[in-house]
Design a protein around this motif. Structure first.
Motif, PDB file in Angstrom:
ATOM      1  N   THR A   1      71.656  -0.855  23.969  1.00  0.00           N
ATOM      2  CA  THR A   1      70.305  -0.300  24.041  1.00  0.00           C
ATOM      3  C   THR A   1      70.191   0.949  23.180  1.00  0.00           C
ATOM      4  O   THR A   1      69.229   1.116  22.419  1.00  0.00           O
ATOM      5  CB  THR A   1      69.935   0.041  25.496  1.00  0.00           C
ATOM      6  OG1 THR A   1      70.035  -1.138  26.294  1.00  0.00           O
ATOM      7  CG2 THR A   1      68.524   0.590  25.586  1.00  0.00           C
TER       8      THR A   1
ATOM      9  N   THR B   1      69.971  -5.288  34.530  1.00  0.00           N
ATOM     10  CA  THR B   1      71.386  -4.900  34.613  1.00  0.00           C
ATOM     11  C   THR B   1      71.627  -4.042  35.843  1.00  0.00           C
ATOM     12  O   THR B   1      71.021  -2.975  35.986  1.00  0.00           O
ATOM     13  CB  THR B   1      71.814  -4.114  33.363  1.00  0.00           C
ATOM     14  OG1 THR B   1      71.620  -4.928  32.202  1.00  0.00           O
ATOM     15  CG2 THR B   1      73.286  -3.717  33.449  1.00  0.00           C
TER      16      THR B   1
ATOM     17  N   HIS C   1      66.608  -6.602  29.660  1.00  0.00           N
ATOM     18  CA  HIS C   1      68.058  -6.448  29.810  1.00  0.00           C
ATOM     19  C   HIS C   1      68.386  -5.200  30.618  1.00  0.00           C
ATOM     20  O   HIS C   1      69.261  -5.221  31.490  1.00  0.00           O
ATOM     21  CB  HIS C   1      68.725  -6.369  28.434  1.00  0.00           C
ATOM     22  CG  HIS C   1      69.101  -7.696  27.866  1.00  0.00           C
ATOM     23  ND1 HIS C   1      70.307  -8.309  28.113  1.00  0.00           N
ATOM     24  CD2 HIS C   1      68.424  -8.530  27.059  1.00  0.00           C
ATOM     25  CE1 HIS C   1      70.355  -9.463  27.486  1.00  0.00           C
ATOM     26  NE2 HIS C   1      69.228  -9.621  26.840  1.00  0.00           N
TER      27      HIS C   1
ATOM     28  N   VAL D   1      75.643  -2.809  27.986  1.00  0.00           N
ATOM     29  CA  VAL D   1      74.181  -2.827  27.880  1.00  0.00           C
ATOM     30  C   VAL D   1      73.664  -1.463  27.432  1.00  0.00           C
ATOM     31  O   VAL D   1      72.763  -1.367  26.583  1.00  0.00           O
ATOM     32  CB  VAL D   1      73.538  -3.240  29.214  1.00  0.00           C
ATOM     33  CG1 VAL D   1      72.027  -3.027  29.187  1.00  0.00           C
ATOM     34  CG2 VAL D   1      73.863  -4.692  29.523  1.00  0.00           C
TER      35      VAL D   1
END
Length: 339
Positions: A329, A309, A305, A325
């Protein structure tokens, strides 16, 4: 008797003419002086603004390249190692959601693994050929855009050449243009618009402006050009602010990727030991061993991810997904149950 007065009138007229000429000469001198002062001050102000913009552009480009290199090292390092060892397992089935949002079925796991494997192959090709081969903004594109976007532009075996193509060009123009500017939203097309503003500095043409036939007219032209250049200065300042913002996001994403990578490496080592000691059948692993495998997989998804991104989208604006994101995270990495 009138004739003697004529020389006096002529003398008076001559004196008046001299006074008018002197006044015009003084006005002309003052106009020249003011025009020169305005031109030189405007040029200095423009150059200062452009210098700051150029610094921000270079620093942002350097941040993109650094993050791009970090992405390649992760894909060719921990992600490659994860794929190699996870592929040794059989009968893998995650009954609970162990990843972001989440990918929890066997079919999705298989799809995820195929996608990761493709990326690691592309990264390996680039690293083997030498990262320096990423000319034409390819490394910056790798950092600015998502790994999926940059690798999608590359057919198998031509990753290096393709990365210096459309994706790299878009990334370069986007950050040169300052992305979605507060002063007008120039986007990618603004890349050339902002850079075109550079030409306005020489357009001051101080010498030709000073020595024109009509100093009064030229003073008005100088004032008009000062207003035009003030607009360009505002554009440069707005672009610099956006570039600073983009650079900040890029550095933060790099830090998150490195933090995740360190934890990921630990779980890959644990996974290797489990395979070495307990075999490859996931369904026969003890509960604690299954948890380690699930955590390693979860970190792989978190990492993908991150790497996928983009910092900026193809319009040059900060990606709308970026903050989400980053927050997810940070939340996942801050969990207290990571061993």
């Amino acid at each position: 008797m009138v004739l003697p007065l004529i020389p006096l009138i002529v003398a008076a007229a001559t004196a008046a003419s001299a006074t008018v000429a002197a006044k015009k000469g003084y006005d002309s001198y003052q106009n020249v002086k003011e025009a020169k002062e305005i031109a030189e001050a405007t040029e200095r102000k423009y150059k200062r603004s452009f210098h700051k913009f150029e610094q921000a552009r270079q620093q942002t480009n350097a941040a993109f390249e650094s993050y791009g290199e970090t992405k390649l090292m992760i894909l060719n390092g921990t992600m490659k190692s994860f794929v190699k060892n996870f592929r040794k397992l059989k009968n893998v089935h995650f009954s609970n959601k162990t990843v972001i949002d989440s990918i929890d079925s066997v079919s999705n796991v298989d799809h995820f693994m195929r996608e990761v494997e493709k990326q690691t192959i592309h990264a390996s090709q680039i690293v083997v050929s030498g990262i320096s081969a990423l000319a034409g903004g390819g490394l910056a594109a790798m950092g600015a855009l998502g790994a999926t976007t940059t690798f999608a532009a590359a057919s198998t075996g031509t990753a290096i050449a393709s990365l210096s193509g459309a994706a790299a060009t878009n990334a370069t123009l986007a950050f040169l243009g300052g992305g979605s500017l507060a002063a007008g939203g120039l986007g990618i097309a603004g890349g050339m618009a902002v850079l075109g503003g550079i030409a306005l500095a020489p357009a001051l043409a101080i010498g030709s402006l000073i020595f024109a036939s009509s100093t009064e007219k030229k003073l008005e032209e100088i004032k008009k050009q000062r207003s035009e250049i003030e607009v360009e200065i505002k554009k440069l300042d707005a672009a610099r602010n956006v570039l600073d913002e983009i650079q900040g996001y890029t550095l933060k994403m790099k830090q998150l990727a490195q933090c995740c990578d360190q934890l990921f490496a630990k779980y890959i080592d644990k996974m290797k030991k489990i395979i070495s000691s307990s075999g490859s059948d996931y369904m026969k692993f003890r509960y604690e061993e299954q948890q380690v495998i699930q955590r390693a997989y979860q970190l792989a998804v978190i990492m993908k991810h991150l790497l996928d991104t983009p910092i900026i989208n193809e319009d040059g604006a900060v990606s709308p997904l970026l903050k989400e994101v980053m927050a997810k995270t940070e939340k996942h990495l801050s969990q207290s149950d990571w061993e």
